[in-house]
Design a protein around this motif. Structure first.
Motif, PDB file in Angstrom:
ATOM      1  N   LEU A  23      51.414  25.261  11.359  1.00 57.70           N
ATOM      2  CA  LEU A  23      51.360  24.948  10.229  1.00 57.70           C
ATOM      3  C   LEU A  23      50.738  23.447  10.131  1.00 57.70           C
ATOM      4  O   LEU A  23      50.724  22.915   8.888  1.00 57.70           O
ATOM      5  CB  LEU A  23      52.856  24.705   9.785  1.00 57.70           C
ATOM      6  CG  LEU A  23      53.787  25.919   9.636  1.00 57.70           C
ATOM      7  CD1 LEU A  23      55.253  25.878   9.287  1.00 57.70           C
ATOM      8  CD2 LEU A  23      53.039  27.141   8.783  1.00 57.70           C
ATOM      9  N   GLY A  24      50.791  22.663  11.273  1.00 51.00           N
ATOM     10  CA  GLY A  24      50.171  21.402  11.234  1.00 51.00           C
ATOM     11  C   GLY A  24      51.560  20.604  11.314  1.00 51.00           C
ATOM     12  O   GLY A  24      52.592  21.090  10.915  1.00 51.00           O
ATOM     13  N   THR A  25      51.163  19.275  11.870  1.00 50.27           N
ATOM     14  CA  THR A  25      52.335  18.455  12.071  1.00 50.27           C
ATOM     15  C   THR A  25      53.096  17.847  10.839  1.00 50.27           C
ATOM     16  O   THR A  25      54.476  18.084  10.738  1.00 50.27           O
ATOM     17  CB  THR A  25      51.847  17.067  12.771  1.00 50.27           C
ATOM     18  OG1 THR A  25      51.172  17.247  13.770  1.00 50.27           O
ATOM     19  CG2 THR A  25      53.057  16.030  13.156  1.00 50.27           C
ATOM     20  N   ALA A  26      52.462  17.784   9.664  1.00 55.19           N
ATOM     21  CA  ALA A  26      53.111  17.245   8.610  1.00 55.19           C
ATOM     22  C   ALA A  26      54.004  18.423   7.705  1.00 55.19           C
ATOM     23  O   ALA A  26      55.406  18.024   7.363  1.00 55.19           O
ATOM     24  CB  ALA A  26      52.033  16.672   7.432  1.00 55.19           C
ATOM     25  N   ALA A  27      53.474  19.631   7.741  1.00 56.35           N
ATOM     26  CA  ALA A  27      54.307  20.675   7.190  1.00 56.35           C
ATOM     27  C   ALA A  27      55.416  20.960   8.260  1.00 56.35           C
ATOM     28  O   ALA A  27      56.572  21.239   7.906  1.00 56.35           O
ATOM     29  CB  ALA A  27      53.481  21.732   7.091  1.00 56.35           C
ATOM     30  N   ALA A  28      55.348  20.855   9.498  1.00 49.66           N
ATOM     31  CA  ALA A  28      56.502  21.230  10.418  1.00 49.66           C
ATOM     32  C   ALA A  28      57.539  20.130  10.197  1.00 49.66           C
ATOM     33  O   ALA A  28      58.780  20.539  10.404  1.00 49.66           O
ATOM     34  CB  ALA A  28      55.945  21.167  11.999  1.00 49.66           C
ATOM     35  N   THR A  29      57.185  18.900  10.259  1.00 48.89           N
ATOM     36  CA  THR A  29      57.901  17.701  10.110  1.00 48.89           C
ATOM     37  C   THR A  29      58.825  18.007   8.706  1.00 48.89           C
ATOM     38  O   THR A  29      59.795  17.555   9.008  1.00 48.89           O
ATOM     39  CB  THR A  29      57.123  16.560  10.225  1.00 48.89           C
ATOM     40  OG1 THR A  29      56.345  16.284  11.505  1.00 48.89           O
ATOM     41  CG2 THR A  29      58.398  15.173  10.377  1.00 48.89           C
ATOM     42  N   PHE A  30      58.253  17.925   7.593  1.00 53.99           N
ATOM     43  CA  PHE A  30      58.761  18.175   6.336  1.00 53.99           C
ATOM     44  C   PHE A  30      60.009  19.329   6.557  1.00 53.99           C
ATOM     45  O   PHE A  30      61.041  19.186   6.124  1.00 53.99           O
ATOM     46  CB  PHE A  30      57.727  18.536   5.388  1.00 53.99           C
ATOM     47  CG  PHE A  30      58.386  18.835   4.049  1.00 53.99           C
ATOM     48  CD1 PHE A  30      58.287  17.634   3.191  1.00 53.99           C
ATOM     49  CD2 PHE A  30      58.920  19.909   3.499  1.00 53.99           C
ATOM     50  CE1 PHE A  30      58.790  17.994   1.728  1.00 53.99           C
ATOM     51  CE2 PHE A  30      59.453  19.977   2.318  1.00 53.99           C
ATOM     52  CZ  PHE A  30      59.413  18.893   1.223  1.00 53.99           C
ATOM     53  N   LEU A  31      59.476  20.472   7.234  1.00 52.67           N
ATOM     54  CA  LEU A  31      60.231  21.407   7.333  1.00 52.67           C
ATOM     55  C   LEU A  31      61.595  21.321   8.061  1.00 52.67           C
ATOM     56  O   LEU A  31      62.716  21.749   7.567  1.00 52.67           O
ATOM     57  CB  LEU A  31      59.728  22.911   7.811  1.00 52.67           C
ATOM     58  CG  LEU A  31      60.301  24.172   7.460  1.00 52.67           C
ATOM     59  CD1 LEU A  31      60.715  24.642   6.312  1.00 52.67           C
ATOM     60  CD2 LEU A  31      59.584  25.125   8.325  1.00 52.67           C
ATOM     61  N   GLN A  32      61.412  20.679   9.262  1.00 53.82           N
ATOM     62  CA  GLN A  32      62.340  20.124   9.703  1.00 53.82           C
ATOM     63  C   GLN A  32      63.421  19.277   9.352  1.00 53.82           C
ATOM     64  O   GLN A  32      64.539  19.399   9.481  1.00 53.82           O
ATOM     65  CB  GLN A  32      61.959  19.611  11.283  1.00 53.82           C
ATOM     66  CG  GLN A  32      62.858  19.288  12.387  1.00 53.82           C
ATOM     67  CD  GLN A  32      63.365  20.711  13.161  1.00 53.82           C
ATOM     68  OE1 GLN A  32      62.542  21.425  13.433  1.00 53.82           O
ATOM     69  NE2 GLN A  32      64.665  20.757  13.338  1.00 53.82           N
ATOM     70  N   LYS A  33      63.068  18.311   8.664  1.00 51.61           N
ATOM     71  CA  LYS A  33      63.701  17.147   7.903  1.00 51.61           C
ATOM     72  C   LYS A  33      64.368  17.889   6.837  1.00 51.61           C
ATOM     73  O   LYS A  33      65.688  17.826   6.586  1.00 51.61           O
ATOM     74  CB  LYS A  33      62.813  16.107   7.508  1.00 51.61           C
ATOM     75  CG  LYS A  33      63.598  14.996   6.849  1.00 51.61           C
ATOM     76  CD  LYS A  33      64.484  14.297   7.706  1.00 51.61           C
ATOM     77  CE  LYS A  33      65.355  13.093   7.192  1.00 51.61           C
ATOM     78  NZ  LYS A  33      66.284  12.682   8.164  1.00 51.61           N
ATOM     79  N   LEU A  34      63.749  18.904   6.132  1.00 53.83           N
ATOM     80  CA  LEU A  34      64.450  19.511   4.777  1.00 53.83           C
ATOM     81  C   LEU A  34      65.561  20.352   5.564  1.00 53.83           C
ATOM     82  O   LEU A  34      66.746  20.174   5.030  1.00 53.83           O
ATOM     83  CB  LEU A  34      63.670  20.469   4.266  1.00 53.83           C
ATOM     84  CG  LEU A  34      64.140  21.139   3.194  1.00 53.83           C
ATOM     85  CD1 LEU A  34      64.980  20.455   2.133  1.00 53.83           C
ATOM     86  CD2 LEU A  34      63.256  22.055   2.538  1.00 53.83           C
TER      87      LEU A  34
END
Length: 224
Positions: A23-34
């Motif tokens: 997904l890319g680092t930004a999308a993966a990080t967003f999903l993990q934080k959510l």
């Protein structure tokens, strides 16, 4: 001393390597934080941002708040990440505030889609099912039935389909350059690519073998 690398009130950003790759680092990080924000038994200072709607937990944030919460990405990068996750069906967005003037987005995760695409589950570990009989294992081929398109054939493909065709072939999807489904898949290219890229883990396939669209894509995409 264990927090020596973190500044005051900071926390480490975590993302699944598998999701970051797909997904890319930004999308993966967003999903993990959510996931962290809406998970149960979490004591977070902005708990007022959490609400329950239709028995599901939703988190409210503006894009500027997401930028502050993630602390790494620009607003435009976060917007692109959110658009990608929404298109893949991994997150859902809703305006749940009863105050009409407060039309901000609430976010939640579609865990069923997350597990379907990537085999990732947020729940407690469950016993693994027994291995499939050999007859039920999806068998690929060592060489593709549809050989790589020649340069003159590639030239006949509409420009917007060439990149999709080449990416699918890189993931060893056995598809012809003139397959009419490429025309329709261009509209949902991210979804098609996500299913194809996650197929080895999701379906326990041999990633070095070639597989047909019918073997690895959901029926709704095959019937297009």
């Amino acid at each position: 001393m264990k927090n020596i690398l973190l500044q005051h009130k900071e926390y480490p950003l975590i993302a699944s390597p598998q999701l970051a790759k797909e997904l890319g680092t930004a999308a993966a990080t967003f999903l993990q934080k959510l996931h962290f924000l809406i998970s149960e038994n979490r004591k977070y200072k902005q708990k007022k941002n959490l609400t329950v709607h239709l028995n599901r937990k939703w988190w409210f944030h503006t894009f500027e708040e997401w930028q502050s919460t993630l602390g790494l990405f620009s607003v435009s990068t976060i917007k692109r990440a959110v658009a990608k996750l929404k298109e893949l069906g991994l997150i859902e967005i809703n305006k749940l505030s009863k105050i009409k003037s407060m039309r901000v987005n609430y976010y939640t995760i579609n865990y069923k889609k997350l597990k379907q695409l990537f085999g990732i589950s947020a729940g407690a570990a469950k016993p693994q099912p027994a291995p499939k009989p050999v007859s039920e294992i999806i068998q690929g081929t060592e060489a593709p039935i549809h050989t790589e398109a020649a340069a003159e054939d590639i030239a006949t493909i509409p420009r917007e389909h060439r990149a999709l065709y080449r990416q699918l072939r890189q993931y060893k999807l056995d598809i012809a350059h003139d397959d009419p489904r490429l025309f329709y898949w261009e509209k949902v290219s991210r979804t098609v690519l996500a299913y194809t890229a996650s197929a080895p883990n999701r379906l326990n396939l041999n990633k070095w073998q070639w597989h047909s669209p019918e073997q690895i894509l959901p029926a709704e995409l095959i019937r297009i």
